[in-house]
Design a protein around this motif. Structure first.
Motif, PDB file in Angstrom:
ATOM      1  N   GLY A  43       0.785  -1.236   0.000  1.00 12.74           N
ATOM      2  CA  GLY A  43       0.000   0.000   0.000  1.00 12.74           C
ATOM      3  C   GLY A  43       0.810   1.277   0.000  1.00 12.74           C
ATOM      4  O   GLY A  43       0.245   2.372   0.064  1.00 12.74           O
ATOM      5  N   HIS A  46      -0.205   3.818  -2.639  1.00 13.96           N
ATOM      6  CA  HIS A  46      -1.486   4.447  -2.340  1.00 13.96           C
ATOM      7  C   HIS A  46      -1.327   5.529  -1.273  1.00 13.96           C
ATOM      8  O   HIS A  46      -1.860   6.634  -1.406  1.00 13.96           O
ATOM      9  N   TYR A  51      -4.077   8.246  -1.265  1.00 11.00           N
ATOM     10  CA  TYR A  51      -5.245   7.367  -1.238  1.00 11.00           C
ATOM     11  C   TYR A  51      -5.263   6.557   0.061  1.00 11.00           C
ATOM     12  O   TYR A  51      -5.148   5.324   0.056  1.00 11.00           O
ATOM     13  N   GLU A  54      -8.075   3.843   0.444  1.00  9.71           N
ATOM     14  CA  GLU A  54      -7.819   2.646  -0.362  1.00  9.71           C
ATOM     15  C   GLU A  54      -6.649   1.834   0.190  1.00  9.71           C
ATOM     16  O   GLU A  54      -6.573   0.620  -0.015  1.00  9.71           O
ATOM     17  N   ALA A  55      -5.740   2.499   0.876  1.00  6.65           N
ATOM     18  CA  ALA A  55      -4.562   1.803   1.423  1.00  6.65           C
ATOM     19  C   ALA A  55      -4.894   0.995   2.665  1.00  6.65           C
ATOM     20  O   ALA A  55      -4.238  -0.018   2.947  1.00  6.65           O
TER      21      ALA A  55
END
Length: 261
Positions: A43, A46, A51, A54-55
């Motif tokens: 991640g 991200h 993000y 989303e991570a």
């Protein structure tokens, strides 16, 4: 010691020999190494590009995948830096205190390869043989975030047959920086040109580093110029022995990593 191999996306997808080499080095030193198949992207990309939402599932999955290992080792200062310095903060900001605590625990057990060998195991001579003239590029995350210091150089100096030559302006960034190279291509290319000039000035056959991403960037530039200088990950040099090394070819790969049951 039971070690979990944090293989990283780039190594898994593009440079699997680096993962194999990491396992060979650790097993040669008498440790049990598994590669948990539940791991995916950590991640970092991200998180670094904003993000966070989303991570978070990736962080949760990564923490779960490496539960129970005494140590987690990766051939990447960049990805280890994310686990150590971003995971717990991200989880706490999301209000998940249980995940934040688990992430902090994982951070305390996660290491870049050279810092694990030198700082945790107290080893510099891993029994490697690599008869080449080599220069070392300290990647930004390993140098500035993890502060691995001279651990990679100490390991390289102990490699039999290796001629280590100092890289001018070694601490200067190569210009990769993940998505930086895409968003700021002109600046990245100019930084790469400086780094390649310094590498070529050493007369080295091989440029090494602890991150495949930076080596991909530097190696791509050197290849396009047909310089003949090869990018070789630190793990591959440390895994090389008198029976596998060649004076004219890179150390061959070996399939030794085994999946965790």
């Amino acid at each position: 010691m039971r070690i979990g191999l944090f293989v990283t996306c780039l190594v898994d997808g593009m440079f699997p020999d680096v993962g194999d080499a990491t396992v060979r080095v650790l097993e040669r030193l008498g440790h049990e190494v598994d590669m948990p198949l539940a791991q995916t992207c950590c991640g970092q990309m991200h998180i670094n590009t904003g993000y966070a939402r989303e991570a978070l599932p990736l962080v949760r999955r990564h923490v779960g995948a490496f539960e129970g290992y005494e140590a987690v080792v990766a051939p990447s200062g960049s990805c280890v830096g994310s686990v150590r310095h971003q995971y717990a903060t991200l989880a706490a900001a999301a209000g998940d205190e249980a995940l934040a605590a688990a992430a902090a625990d994982l951070a305390s057990r996660t290491y870049e390869l050279s810092e694990f060998l030198v700082g945790v195991l107290g080893v510099t001579d891993v029994g490697a043989y690599y008869p080449h003239r080599v220069t070392y590029h300290p990647t930004c995350h390993s140098l500035r975030l993890l502060r691995v210091g001279d651990a990679p150089a100490r390991l390289l100096r102990a490699v039999a047959g290796l001629d280590l030559v100092e890289l001018p302006a070694a601490e200067s960034c190569c210009g990769f920086g993940g998505t930086f190279a895409l968003k700021n291509a002109d600046t990245s290319t100019a930084m790469l040109a400086d780094k390649m000039r310094d590498v070529l000035s050493t007369g080295a056959e091989v440029v090494t580093a602890g991150d495949s991403s930076c080596l991909m960037h530097i190696g791509g530039g050197l290849s396009r110029l047909r310089t003949g200088v090869r990018p070789v990950h630190l793990a591959e040099i440390l895994a090389s022995t008198a029976t596998t090394a060649s004076p004219v070819a890179a150390p061959p790969a070996a399939s030794t990593a085994r999946a965790a049951r």
